[in-house]
Motif scaffolding. Structure first.
Motif, mmCIF file in Angstrom:
data_model
loop_
_atom_site.group_PDB
_atom_site.id
_atom_site.type_symbol
_atom_site.label_atom_id
_atom_site.label_comp_id
_atom_site.label_asym_id
_atom_site.label_seq_id
_atom_site.Cartn_x
_atom_site.Cartn_y
_atom_site.Cartn_z
ATOM 1 N N VAL A 1 0.902 -1.284 -0.006
ATOM 2 C CA VAL A 1 0.135 0.006 0.030
ATOM 3 C C VAL A 1 0.923 1.110 0.012
ATOM 4 O O VAL A 1 2.151 1.247 0.281
ATOM 5 C CB VAL A 1 -0.856 -0.089 1.174
ATOM 6 N N SER A 2 0.429 2.347 -0.328
ATOM 7 C CA SER A 2 0.939 3.819 -0.444
ATOM 8 C C SER A 2 1.586 3.775 1.063
ATOM 9 O O SER A 2 0.965 3.944 1.921
ATOM 10 C CB SER A 2 0.142 4.804 -1.024
ATOM 11 N N LEU A 3 2.837 4.197 1.041
ATOM 12 C CA LEU A 3 3.820 4.527 2.284
ATOM 13 C C LEU A 3 3.258 5.695 3.102
ATOM 14 O O LEU A 3 2.887 5.689 4.307
ATOM 15 C CB LEU A 3 5.054 4.629 2.059
ATOM 16 N N ALA A 4 2.922 6.882 2.070
ATOM 17 C CA ALA A 4 2.633 8.041 2.658
ATOM 18 C C ALA A 4 1.214 8.054 3.330
ATOM 19 O O ALA A 4 0.846 8.407 4.378
ATOM 20 C CB ALA A 4 2.578 9.310 1.630
ATOM 21 N N SER A 5 0.305 7.311 2.560
ATOM 22 C CA SER A 5 -1.211 7.157 2.941
ATOM 23 C C SER A 5 -1.320 6.372 4.272
ATOM 24 O O SER A 5 -1.994 6.603 5.094
ATOM 25 C CB SER A 5 -2.121 6.373 2.022
ATOM 26 N N PHE A 6 -0.324 5.265 4.361
ATOM 27 C CA PHE A 6 -0.252 4.496 5.503
ATOM 28 C C PHE A 6 -0.016 5.291 6.797
ATOM 29 O O PHE A 6 -0.615 5.340 7.825
ATOM 30 C CB PHE A 6 0.515 3.289 5.348
ATOM 31 N N GLY B 1 6.604 5.469 -2.675
ATOM 32 C CA GLY B 1 6.655 4.040 -2.525
ATOM 33 C C GLY B 1 5.516 3.281 -1.656
ATOM 34 O O GLY B 1 4.667 4.183 -1.338
ATOM 35 N N GLN B 2 5.981 1.915 -1.750
ATOM 36 C CA GLN B 2 4.847 1.203 -1.067
ATOM 37 C C GLN B 2 5.383 0.411 0.028
ATOM 38 O O GLN B 2 6.787 0.362 0.234
ATOM 39 C CB GLN B 2 4.138 0.248 -1.899
ATOM 40 N N VAL B 3 4.404 -0.025 0.980
ATOM 41 C CA VAL B 3 4.942 -0.567 2.196
ATOM 42 C C VAL B 3 4.055 -1.894 2.629
ATOM 43 O O VAL B 3 2.679 -1.752 2.106
ATOM 44 C CB VAL B 3 4.934 0.269 3.203
ATOM 45 N N THR B 4 4.378 -2.881 2.947
ATOM 46 C CA THR B 4 3.657 -4.048 3.467
ATOM 47 C C THR B 4 3.884 -4.316 4.894
ATOM 48 O O THR B 4 4.687 -4.082 5.544
ATOM 49 C CB THR B 4 4.143 -5.286 2.969
ATOM 50 N N VAL B 5 2.439 -4.274 5.637
ATOM 51 C CA VAL B 5 2.535 -3.961 7.139
ATOM 52 C C VAL B 5 1.716 -5.504 7.504
ATOM 53 O O VAL B 5 0.508 -5.439 6.982
ATOM 54 C CB VAL B 5 1.848 -2.841 7.608
ATOM 55 N N ARG B 6 2.319 -5.978 8.402
ATOM 56 C CA ARG B 6 1.698 -7.107 8.973
ATOM 57 C C ARG B 6 1.914 -7.191 10.440
ATOM 58 O O ARG B 6 3.043 -7.906 10.839
ATOM 59 C CB ARG B 6 1.976 -8.694 8.279
ATOM 60 N N ALA B 7 1.278 -6.615 11.245
ATOM 61 C CA ALA B 7 1.822 -6.598 12.691
ATOM 62 C C ALA B 7 0.322 -6.997 13.365
ATOM 63 O O ALA B 7 -0.751 -6.873 13.209
ATOM 64 C CB ALA B 7 1.968 -5.359 13.087
ATOM 65 N N SER B 8 0.615 -7.775 14.613
ATOM 66 C CA SER B 8 -0.443 -8.237 15.177
ATOM 67 C C SER B 8 -0.214 -8.018 16.969
ATOM 68 O O SER B 8 0.818 -8.350 17.518
ATOM 69 C CB SER B 8 -0.602 -9.946 15.416
ATOM 70 N N ASN B 9 -0.957 -7.040 17.349
ATOM 71 C CA ASN B 9 -0.806 -6.706 18.818
ATOM 72 C C ASN B 9 0.601 -5.759 19.168
ATOM 73 O O ASN B 9 0.987 -6.194 20.101
ATOM 74 C CB ASN B 9 -1.134 -7.493 19.956
ATOM 75 N N MET B 10 1.184 -5.113 18.262
ATOM 76 C CA MET B 10 2.383 -4.601 18.352
ATOM 77 C C MET B 10 1.990 -3.110 19.008
ATOM 78 O O MET B 10 1.068 -2.379 18.636
ATOM 79 C CB MET B 10 2.950 -4.411 17.072
ATOM 80 N N ALA B 11 3.223 -2.583 19.558
ATOM 81 C CA ALA B 11 3.047 -1.417 20.269
ATOM 82 C C ALA B 11 2.892 -0.451 19.058
ATOM 83 O O ALA B 11 3.842 -0.578 18.311
ATOM 84 C CB ALA B 11 4.204 -1.162 21.067
ATOM 85 N N TRP B 12 2.093 0.696 19.129
ATOM 86 C CA TRP B 12 1.966 1.566 17.945
ATOM 87 C C TRP B 12 3.341 2.180 17.734
ATOM 88 O O TRP B 12 3.583 2.605 16.737
ATOM 89 C CB TRP B 12 1.053 2.634 18.379
ATOM 90 N N ASN B 13 3.909 2.916 18.822
ATOM 91 C CA ASN B 13 5.097 3.589 18.423
ATOM 92 C C ASN B 13 6.134 2.538 17.941
ATOM 93 O O ASN B 13 7.026 3.124 17.301
ATOM 94 C CB ASN B 13 5.483 4.430 19.787
ATOM 95 N N GLU B 14 6.245 1.359 18.489
ATOM 96 C CA GLU B 14 7.150 0.354 18.002
ATOM 97 C C GLU B 14 7.133 0.015 16.445
ATOM 98 O O GLU B 14 7.990 0.234 15.678
ATOM 99 C CB GLU B 14 7.151 -1.005 18.627
ATOM 100 N N LEU B 15 5.964 -0.194 16.019
ATOM 101 C CA LEU B 15 5.452 -0.160 14.490
ATOM 102 C C LEU B 15 5.917 1.258 13.814
ATOM 103 O O LEU B 15 6.311 1.094 12.719
ATOM 104 C CB LEU B 15 4.045 -0.403 14.474
ATOM 105 N N PHE B 16 5.559 2.230 14.434
ATOM 106 C CA PHE B 16 5.577 3.282 13.575
ATOM 107 C C PHE B 16 7.113 3.794 13.535
ATOM 108 O O PHE B 16 7.343 4.032 12.339
ATOM 109 C CB PHE B 16 5.173 4.397 14.520
ATOM 110 N N GLU B 17 8.060 3.490 14.461
ATOM 111 C CA GLU B 17 9.451 3.487 14.290
ATOM 112 C C GLU B 17 10.034 2.674 13.158
ATOM 113 O O GLU B 17 10.698 2.993 12.536
ATOM 114 C CB GLU B 17 10.090 3.405 15.898
ATOM 115 N N ASN B 18 9.465 1.368 13.092
ATOM 116 C CA ASN B 18 9.854 0.522 12.129
ATOM 117 C C ASN B 18 9.544 0.945 10.776
ATOM 118 O O ASN B 18 10.254 0.852 9.751
ATOM 119 C CB ASN B 18 9.299 -0.904 12.345
#
Length: 386
Positions: free
Chosen positions: A171-176, A229-246
């Protein structure tokens, strides 16, 4: 032929002999064992999955690539079973496996970081990834170290550990990023979004119940046009700021967070905001939320904040604007939008203007000519609002 009491027919004896000698012949192939382990994991049979992946990883006959994949899947299952120490060790074995290729590394990265960049970026970066463990943690917590400079202090600046779950492919990186911060294109008052992220390509699985953390709900947001660019995100119950930083680290991005505003850009573009730092504006406060918007349409919204007409170059990039402002002064909003798209504003004398009435040309920085305009020096237009 007379049968002796207590004996079995020779045919049956032969069948028993074949069956008893069959385990090696009838053993599952690596492919079948991998399928068995995946199915068990999907059905929630973690012990069955652990057994299948352990056997596959330990079998010397298993191809190296399959063994590397089995190690990653085994580490995930061990983590789910609460075997943190074993899981960390198995992830390390997978990282060191000679069979680890781009696909296996992608599987491991999604398991640990919850995100991978688009395939063009991934092709050059996956061999450079490293695996590390946070020191001082009561339990081992392996994490991916991305190549290049890491965004500094993200988790401290945004201490939001709300658990989040996403399953989005290319999906769109900026939009995500914009949807992640704004709660799916919402204003801070919690009103329903005008445009759901599900309307964008690839966002069909966007969780309808998603609400951004309180720490981000009141933030104004500007995303630089260089975030592509695009990004693939598959996270399950991950801390918000951890995923954001990743997400930031995996795409070479950073943030500037000040005065209730978060500015997201590539590391090389973060300095763009210095162009307007320290300016004080005289205009009306406005609310504005734009996602994937056309640049010319956005500029038209600012007609009326000054007596000078805007004259944007026809060659400007027209998509895509992602921003949210709440009670922020109109001239500052316009300045931030120009900064986010590397645009300059200069005075020009259009042929159809009134004598002495300069127009404001909007162009790329590289194409700017003439007197630059500091929007903080312009007076507001009396009795007019954008």
């Amino acid at each position: 032929m007379k049968k002796m009491p207590g004996t079995l027919p020779s045919v049956l004896l032969a069948a028993i002999a074949v069956t008893s000698g069959a385990p090696s012949a009838m053993a599952a192939t690596p492919s079948e064992l991998m399928t068995k382990g995946k199915l068990a994991a999907d059905l929630g049979d973690q012990l069955g999955a652990e057994q299948a992946f352990s056997k596959l990883a330990a079998d010397a006959a298993t191809p190296e690539s399959a063994r590397a994949e089995a190690l990653v899947r085994l580490a995930v299952v061990q983590r789910a079973l609460g075997k943190a120490q074993a899981s960390a060790g198995t992830f390390q074995k997978a990282m060191q496996s000679p069979g680890r290729d781009a696909q296996v590394t992608r599987l491991m990265t999604l398991a640990l970081a919850g995100v991978v960049p688009d395939r063009a970026r991934w092709a050059s970066e996956w061999p450079k990834l490293r695996l590390a463990t946070r020191s001082g943690s009561p339990a081992p917590h392996p994490f991916i170290v991305w190549p290049g400079p890491r965004p500094e202090g993200v988790r401290e600046k945004i201490p939001a550990r709300d658990p989040v779950t996403f399953d989005l492919e290319d999906v769109s990186l900026a939009s995500f990023l914009f949807s992640m911060i704004t709660g799916g294109n919402r204003m801070p008052d919690g009103s329903p979004p005008r445009h759901s992220p599900r309307q964008l390509p690839g966002f069909e699985n966007w969780p309808a119940s998603y609400v951004s953390p309180k720490a981000t709900q009141a933030l104004d947001v500007v995303i630089h046009a260089g975030v592509q660019g695009q990004v693939t995100v598959r996270a399950s119950n991950m801390a918000w700021n951890e995923l954001f930083e990743n997400v930031l680290a995996s795409n070479g991005l950073g943030i500037v967070l000040e005065k209730n505003l978060i500015f997201i850009a590539r590391a090389d573009d973060l300095g763009a905001i210095e162009r307007i730092r320290g300016r004080t504006y005289d205009s009306w406060p406005i609310d504005l939320l734009l996602s994937h918007a056309n640049l010319f349409d956005v500029l038209s919204l600012f007609k009326g904040i000054t007596d000078h007409p805007f004259a944007p170059d026809a060659s400007l990039q027209v998509c895509c604007v992602n921003l949210r402002f709440t009670k922020r002064l109109a001239f500052e909003c316009l300045d931030l939008m120009l900064v986010a798209h590397d645009l300059a504003i200069t005075r020009v004398e259009p042929p159809d203007s009134k004598p002495g009435m300069a127009a404001l040309r909007i162009s790329r920085l590289a194409d700017a000519r003439g007197e630059p305009v500091d929007l903080s020096t312009l007076p507001r237009t009396p009795n007019a609002k954008p």
